[in-house]
Design a protein around this motif. Structure first.
Motif, short mmCIF file in Angstrom:
data_model
loop_
_atom_site.label_atom_id
_atom_site.label_comp_id
_atom_site.label_asym_id
_atom_site.label_seq_id
_atom_site.Cartn_x
_atom_site.Cartn_y
_atom_site.Cartn_z
N ILE A 134 0.84 -1.20 0.00
CA ILE A 134 0.00 0.00 0.00
C ILE A 134 0.87 1.24 0.00
O ILE A 134 1.86 1.34 0.74
N ASP A 135 0.52 2.22 -0.84
CA ASP A 135 1.19 3.52 -0.86
C ASP A 135 0.38 4.46 0.03
O ASP A 135 -0.67 4.98 -0.36
N PHE A 136 0.85 4.71 1.24
CA PHE A 136 0.08 5.48 2.21
C PHE A 136 0.07 6.98 1.91
O PHE A 136 -0.71 7.72 2.53
N THR A 137 0.89 7.43 0.99
CA THR A 137 0.86 8.85 0.63
C THR A 137 -0.43 9.21 -0.10
O THR A 137 -0.74 10.39 -0.26
N GLU A 138 -1.19 8.23 -0.52
CA GLU A 138 -2.44 8.50 -1.24
C GLU A 138 -3.59 8.85 -0.31
O GLU A 138 -4.65 9.27 -0.78
N TYR A 139 -3.39 8.73 1.01
CA TYR A 139 -4.52 8.87 1.93
C TYR A 139 -4.33 10.04 2.89
O TYR A 139 -3.28 10.19 3.51
N SER A 140 -5.37 10.84 2.99
CA SER A 140 -5.38 11.98 3.90
C SER A 140 -6.38 11.81 5.04
O SER A 140 -6.32 12.55 6.02
N PHE A 141 -7.31 10.86 4.89
CA PHE A 141 -8.36 10.67 5.88
C PHE A 141 -8.38 9.21 6.34
O PHE A 141 -8.14 8.29 5.55
N THR A 142 -8.68 9.01 7.61
CA THR A 142 -8.64 7.67 8.19
C THR A 142 -9.63 6.72 7.51
O THR A 142 -9.28 5.58 7.21
N ARG A 143 -10.86 7.19 7.28
CA ARG A 143 -11.88 6.30 6.73
C ARG A 143 -11.49 5.81 5.33
O ARG A 143 -11.67 4.63 5.01
N HIS A 144 -10.94 6.69 4.52
CA HIS A 144 -10.51 6.34 3.17
C HIS A 144 -9.40 5.29 3.23
O HIS A 144 -9.43 4.27 2.52
N MET A 145 -8.43 5.50 4.12
CA MET A 145 -7.33 4.56 4.24
C MET A 145 -7.82 3.21 4.74
O MET A 145 -7.46 2.15 4.19
N LEU A 146 -8.64 3.20 5.78
CA LEU A 146 -9.10 1.94 6.35
C LEU A 146 -9.92 1.12 5.37
O LEU A 146 -9.80 -0.11 5.32
N SER A 147 -10.74 1.78 4.58
CA SER A 147 -11.52 1.04 3.59
C SER A 147 -10.61 0.38 2.56
O SER A 147 -10.85 -0.76 2.14
N ALA A 148 -9.53 1.08 2.17
CA ALA A 148 -8.59 0.51 1.22
C ALA A 148 -7.84 -0.68 1.83
O ALA A 148 -7.61 -1.70 1.16
N LEU A 149 -7.47 -0.58 3.10
CA LEU A 149 -6.77 -1.67 3.77
C LEU A 149 -7.65 -2.90 3.90
O LEU A 149 -7.19 -4.04 3.71
N PHE A 150 -8.92 -2.68 4.20
CA PHE A 150 -9.84 -3.81 4.32
C PHE A 150 -10.02 -4.52 2.98
O PHE A 150 -10.00 -5.75 2.91
N LEU A 151 -10.19 -3.73 1.93
CA LEU A 151 -10.38 -4.33 0.60
C LEU A 151 -9.14 -5.09 0.15
O LEU A 151 -9.23 -6.12 -0.51
N LYS A 152 -7.98 -4.59 0.54
CA LYS A 152 -6.73 -5.25 0.15
C LYS A 152 -6.57 -6.59 0.88
O LYS A 152 -6.17 -7.60 0.27
N SER A 153 -6.89 -6.62 2.18
CA SER A 153 -6.71 -7.87 2.94
C SER A 153 -7.54 -7.84 4.22
O SER A 153 -7.09 -7.30 5.23
N PRO A 154 -8.75 -8.40 4.19
CA PRO A 154 -9.56 -8.48 5.41
C PRO A 154 -8.85 -9.20 6.56
O PRO A 154 -9.04 -8.85 7.72
N LYS A 155 -8.03 -10.19 6.23
CA LYS A 155 -7.34 -10.94 7.27
C LYS A 155 -6.34 -10.06 8.00
O LYS A 155 -6.29 -10.04 9.25
#
Length: 274
Positions: A134-155
């Motif tokens: 994940i490239d974390f520079t793409e995210y400025s807000f927690t909700r946006h980042m967390l949704s991307a992390l969940f979609l990438k790997s729920p585990k």
């Protein structure tokens, strides 16, 4: 948060400060040298786009002075780390504390802005190691980042969720211990308070509070006077809200005006009870 930012919402929020706090609160400013009730929470307690929010309604019906300490996009982090807010609550006759989500708390995986808790400041080396893809520079807000992390790997995301739940419980316990037992916790959301897995909801990354379950709230019961649950009211667009052009999408996510009246009907009897 600057005064002009708040006034841009189309309402005169009469923003004010209490004590030495750096935060701007919704006014008119209430005296704190005589009995008062505090309302602590996020954007909906502040009453963005709402002409007469929950604290004002309770004040009118109960004839008790109500201090609005709602902070737009605020979580337990901004509340617990503001000494003025904690002192105002400690001295209050009663504090009504809205249950806010766990997603906007600084933790060992990421750090949030100290006042605008929905803003991501930094992903930790631990989170980067957990998600090297994940490239974390793409995210400025927690909700946006967390949704991307969940979609990438729920585990992998389950580890983050567990951390957020522990952080929320720890900080809520600390805050309630600091304030004392004259507290009513308020579940005020478009979602019911359940133990059902949050990811089973439709559109799980919309709405608040995120990652807070009934079991977590019940763990806090010995520390408070009571817990109030308001029946879920789904946002119904911008009906009754005062919204300037350009802010309609954000306003459409807020609780409807009627939710403030319903919450007040639940809280006023508790205040008037001997």
């Amino acid at each position: 948060m600057r005064h002009e930012k708040l006034e841009a919402a189309g309402l005169d929020y009469a923003v004010c400060r209490y004590g030495g706090s750096r935060l701007l609160f919704r006014g008119p400013k209430r005296p704190t040298d005589k009995p008062y009730i505090t309302f602590v929470g996020g954007t909906d307690v502040f009453g963005k786009y709402v002409e007469r929010p929950l604290p004002a309604l309770v004040e009118r019906e109960s004839k008790r002075s109500c201090v609005n300490l709602g902070v737009p996009n605020g979580s337990v982090d901004v509340q617990l780390n503001d000494p003025t807010m904690m002192e105002l609550c400690r001295r209050a006759e009663l504090s009504v504390i809205q249950i806010t989500g766990a997603q906007n708390l600084s933790n060992r995986f990421y750090r949030v802005h100290p006042r605008r808790n929905d803003r991501l400041i930094e992903a930790s080396t631990v989170l980067r190691a957990l998600y090297p893809d994940i490239d974390f520079t793409e995210y400025s807000f927690t909700r946006h980042m967390l949704s991307a992390l969940f979609l990438k790997s729920p585990k992998r995301f389950a580890t983050i969720q567990a951390e957020l739940e522990l952080a929320w419980l720890s900080r809520m316990r600390t805050m309630l211990t600091t304030v004392g037992r004259r507290v009513v916790l308020l579940w005020w959301s478009d979602r019911p308070l359940t133990n059902a897995p949050w990811y089973q909801r439709s559109d799980p990354f919309r709405g608040d509070p995120m990652f807070v379950t009934r079991s977590m709230v019940q763990m806090l019961r010995p520390l408070v006077k009571g817990i109030v649950e308001v029946e879920p009211m789904v946002p119904d667009g911008c009906a009754g809200l005062i919204v300037p052009d350009g802010e309609m999408p954000a306003a459409a996510e807020r609780l409807p005006v009627g939710a403030h009246a319903i919450a007040a009907q639940k809280i006023v009897p508790l205040i008037n009870r001997p």
